[in-house]
Scaffold this active site. Structure first.
Site, PDB file in Angstrom:
ATOM      1  N   ASP A 162      -0.330   4.941   0.819  1.00 16.81           N
ATOM      2  CA  ASP A 162      -0.435   6.048   1.828  1.00 16.81           C
ATOM      3  C   ASP A 162      -0.484   5.544   3.272  1.00 16.81           C
ATOM      4  OD1 ASP A 162      -0.957   8.600   0.330  1.00 16.81           O
ATOM      5  OD2 ASP A 162      -2.736   7.402  -0.659  1.00 16.81           O
ATOM      6  N   THR A 193      -2.896   0.622  -4.451  1.00 11.39           N
ATOM      7  CA  THR A 193      -3.048   1.645  -3.980  1.00 11.39           C
ATOM      8  C   THR A 193      -4.577   2.165  -4.170  1.00 11.39           C
ATOM      9  OG1 THR A 193      -2.543   4.056  -3.585  1.00 11.39           O
ATOM     10  CG2 THR A 193      -1.750   3.117  -5.462  1.00 11.39           C
ATOM     11  N   SER A 194      -5.167   2.683  -3.448  1.00 12.95           N
ATOM     12  CA  SER A 194      -6.422   3.211  -3.695  1.00 12.95           C
ATOM     13  C   SER A 194      -6.371   4.736  -4.594  1.00 12.95           C
ATOM     14  CB  SER A 194      -7.235   3.503  -2.369  1.00 12.95           C
ATOM     15  OG  SER A 194      -7.576   2.198  -1.814  1.00 12.95           O
ATOM     16  N   LYS A 212     -10.484  -1.438  -1.977  1.00 17.31           N
ATOM     17  CA  LYS A 212     -10.353  -2.075  -0.934  1.00 17.31           C
ATOM     18  C   LYS A 212     -11.645  -1.614   0.102  1.00 17.31           C
ATOM     19  CE  LYS A 212      -5.393  -1.315  -1.082  1.00 17.31           C
ATOM     20  NZ  LYS A 212      -4.309  -0.686  -0.539  1.00 17.31           N
ATOM     21  N   ASP A 266      -1.810  -0.314   6.191  1.00 17.99           N
ATOM     22  CA  ASP A 266      -1.661   0.623   7.537  1.00 17.99           C
ATOM     23  C   ASP A 266      -3.359   0.811   8.154  1.00 17.99           C
ATOM     24  OD1 ASP A 266      -2.786   3.825   6.854  1.00 17.99           O
ATOM     25  OD2 ASP A 266      -2.567   2.613   5.182  1.00 17.99           O
ATOM     26  N   ASP A 314       0.947  -1.310   0.117  1.00 16.04           N
ATOM     27  CA  ASP A 314       0.180   0.176  -0.237  1.00 16.04           C
ATOM     28  C   ASP A 314       0.956   1.205  -0.011  1.00 16.04           C
ATOM     29  OD1 ASP A 314      -2.300   1.439   0.508  1.00 16.04           O
ATOM     30  OD2 ASP A 314      -1.839   1.802   2.549  1.00 16.04           O
TER      31      ASP A 314
END
Length: 215
Positions: free
Chosen positions: A12, A105-106, A137, A162, A10
């Site tokens: 962020d 990643t989003s 996600k 995270d 991931d």
């Protein structure tokens, strides 16, 4: 200790600390819509923006969420004030040379490039960004796609995350999870580190990597 043949990362909160930007943008959004910013911030991490909007405004049309999400992505991409690497991230990324790994990643591609660049981190060659998945996600699609692109069985991958949404996505993909940072501890990752300076990585003779918490 966890063993892996590939790492799925991931961005962020895991590699890049972008909390300052995320909080600025989402506080403004929440206030515009008459929502409590503190309550909104409890659900934003780890999800694509439109998925967060759907959770906070469940009766709003999907098309409106998608349109506002595009505006918000542009706003976030332009605002890099306070974006820094998570402690240990530069050394961690350098240590991944020659080891299969992907960014999952989003963020969309533009935001991922902007934030990784602002943090001074190399952008992995294999990236699964928001444009490349049909579901945000905690759906496991992104992690499963990352494993497929690396040519590694999902069971041989380890996820670094995270957020609750990200940890749930990794679990749903059948992958062990290394939780990074204070948010992750509450969601029971298989291994938890306060930041990436606390991670020990050892290469095995068979091409695997052994992950543990530094003493």
């Amino acid at each position: 200790m966890l063993t892996a043949r590939a790492l799925l990362l991931d961005m962020d909160g895991t590699l890049v600390n972008s909390d300052a930007v995320v909080e600025r943008v989402w506080r403004r959004w929440a206030l515009r819509h008459g929502l409590d910013p503190e309550e909104a911030l409890k659900v934003v991490h780890g999800r694509q923006g439109h998925a967060t909007m759907a959770a906070l405004l469940p009766d709003r049309p999907v098309e409106q969420n998608l349109a506002e999400n595009r505006e918000m992505l542009a706003e976030e991409t332009a605002d890099l004030d306070g974006v820094v690497p998570v402690p240990g991230a530069p050394a961690f990324m350098a240590a991944l040379a020659g080891l299969p790994h992907a960014l999952v990643t989003s963020a969309d591609e533009a935001l991922a490039q902007a934030r990784m660049g602002a943090a001074g981190l190399p952008v992995p060659e294999v990236r699964v960004t928001a444009e490349r998945v049909g579901a945000s996600k905690p759906d496991p699609e992104g992690f499963l796609k990352g494993a497929a692109e690396l040519g590694v069985d999902p069971a041989d991958c380890v996820v670094f995350e995270d957020s609750e949404a990200g940890i749930r996505a990794g679990r749903a993909a059948g992958m062990p999870v290394v939780g990074v940072g204070p948010r992750a501890a509450a969601f029971g990752p298989d291994l938890h580190v306060t930041d990436l300076t606390r991670l020990r990585m050892e290469r095995g003779a068979d091409g695997t990597v052994l992950l543990s918490v530094a003493g």
